[in-house]
Design an enzyme around this catalytic site. Sequence first.
Site, short mmCIF file in Angstrom:
data_model
loop_
_atom_site.label_atom_id
_atom_site.label_comp_id
_atom_site.label_asym_id
_atom_site.label_seq_id
_atom_site.Cartn_x
_atom_site.Cartn_y
_atom_site.Cartn_z
N HIS A 1 -24.04 12.43 13.76
CA HIS A 1 -23.45 11.75 14.83
C HIS A 1 -22.31 10.96 14.06
O HIS A 1 -22.15 9.77 14.45
CB HIS A 1 -24.34 10.92 15.65
N HIS B 1 -23.63 10.40 24.58
CA HIS B 1 -25.08 10.49 24.47
C HIS B 1 -25.61 9.72 25.33
O HIS B 1 -26.78 8.88 25.17
CB HIS B 1 -25.33 10.01 22.87
N GLU C 1 -25.83 16.70 26.06
CA GLU C 1 -24.60 16.43 24.91
C GLU C 1 -23.78 17.53 25.00
O GLU C 1 -24.09 18.46 24.12
CB GLU C 1 -25.26 16.02 23.76
C1 GLA Z 1 -29.13 13.87 19.16
C2 GLA Z 1 -29.88 14.47 18.16
C3 GLA Z 1 -31.46 14.16 17.96
C4 GLA Z 1 -31.54 12.61 17.71
C5 GLA Z 1 -30.73 11.81 19.00
C6 GLA Z 1 -30.49 10.31 18.46
O1 GLA Z 1 -29.55 14.14 20.27
O2 GLA Z 1 -29.81 15.98 18.38
O3 GLA Z 1 -31.88 14.77 17.25
O4 GLA Z 1 -30.85 12.28 16.40
O5 GLA Z 1 -29.48 12.57 18.74
O6 GLA Z 1 -31.89 9.73 18.50
#
Ligand code: GLA
Length: 350
Positions: free
Chosen positions: A105, A179, A315
């Site tokens: 991220h 997100h 997402e």
């Molecule tokens: C995304 C990732 C997850 C997790 C979340 C944040 O969705 O795919 O594995 O890291 O972000 O907690």
Amino acid sequence: MVKKEAFGNTTDGKAVELYTLTNSHGMEVRIMTYGGVIVSVKTPDKAGRLADIVLGYDTLTPYLSKNPYFGAIVGRYANRIGGARFTLDGKVYKLAANDGPNALHGGLKGFDKVVWQAESFQKGDAAGIILKYTSADGEEGYPGTVHVTVTYALNDKDEFHIDYQATTDKATPINLTNHTYFNLDGEGSGDVLGTEMMINAGHFTPVDSTLIPTGKIGSVTGTPLDFTKPTAIGARIDDKYEQLALGHGYDHNFVINRTGPGLALAARAYDPKSGRVLEVDTTEPGVQFYTGNFLNAVNGKHGHVYNKRDAFCLETQHYPDSPNKPEFPSAILRPGQTFHSTTIWKFSAR
Ligand code: GLA
């Protein structure tokens, strides 16, 4: 309508603003300039009762220190890059490993942790804000100065549009998403296992034990990842299936069925209790379906405590680890090009 108010300051003293967008049906979306975070989304259920259907916090402070990406804009590269490194045009770039051996991220201080410049607008029946951020050359290890614009708009059809645009002065990976964690029965109402999910995807990208795609494109047919027909999220989530064990539930990138470029249906979620429906359309090739597997006793809004599977995320994105997977759709933006992507959330109740 757009309303603006102060929402506190970051630890380094930057003022954060909170914008409230409303439409003529009483729908309301609140967004803050820190992380471009969608702080709340209020929509009517089948009886017309409003509830806030996204997880988050009441005040700015918890967002500054411990936010598991609630509502945030994620970039410069959303999702994971394997081994926290990639090679581009023959050069190796090293990133911070902030998720086991991988980069997650956008790094230690991604687009979810910066204050964006905001400007509001009213255009026809749409009320919105334009958020801008300039990511410096070398920020979080990524090459090129990137100018990013994210436009959020709410219209009278109960649609929330998210438009992403970016330009760069050096070739760089780009993957932008939002997100938001949804619970269509209202944040803090318990788990989402009863929510019926439809994902318009015949394939997904299977992962290894660190959630990096193996590079294969897997068929969902005959697996618990087949959401081509609406199925309760909880119906198969604990099945003995390797991919579910690796993800601690659903945490997978689905390859959206499409007949060409442009907007395509990614997913539709229906909560039988409240009757709320969320449809997600996108121009992106993939969507990460994540069932909040890492949520653990989070002190959220209104004294609510959020636990594992109390929300889901959809997402929209390019596939994880694309910079290291030449066989995946390219996530490289080059000087002279403009990155453009759109995701629409359509809210209703039945
Ligand atoms: C995304 C990732 C997850 C997790 C979340 C944040 O969705 O795919 O594995 O890291 O972000 O907690």
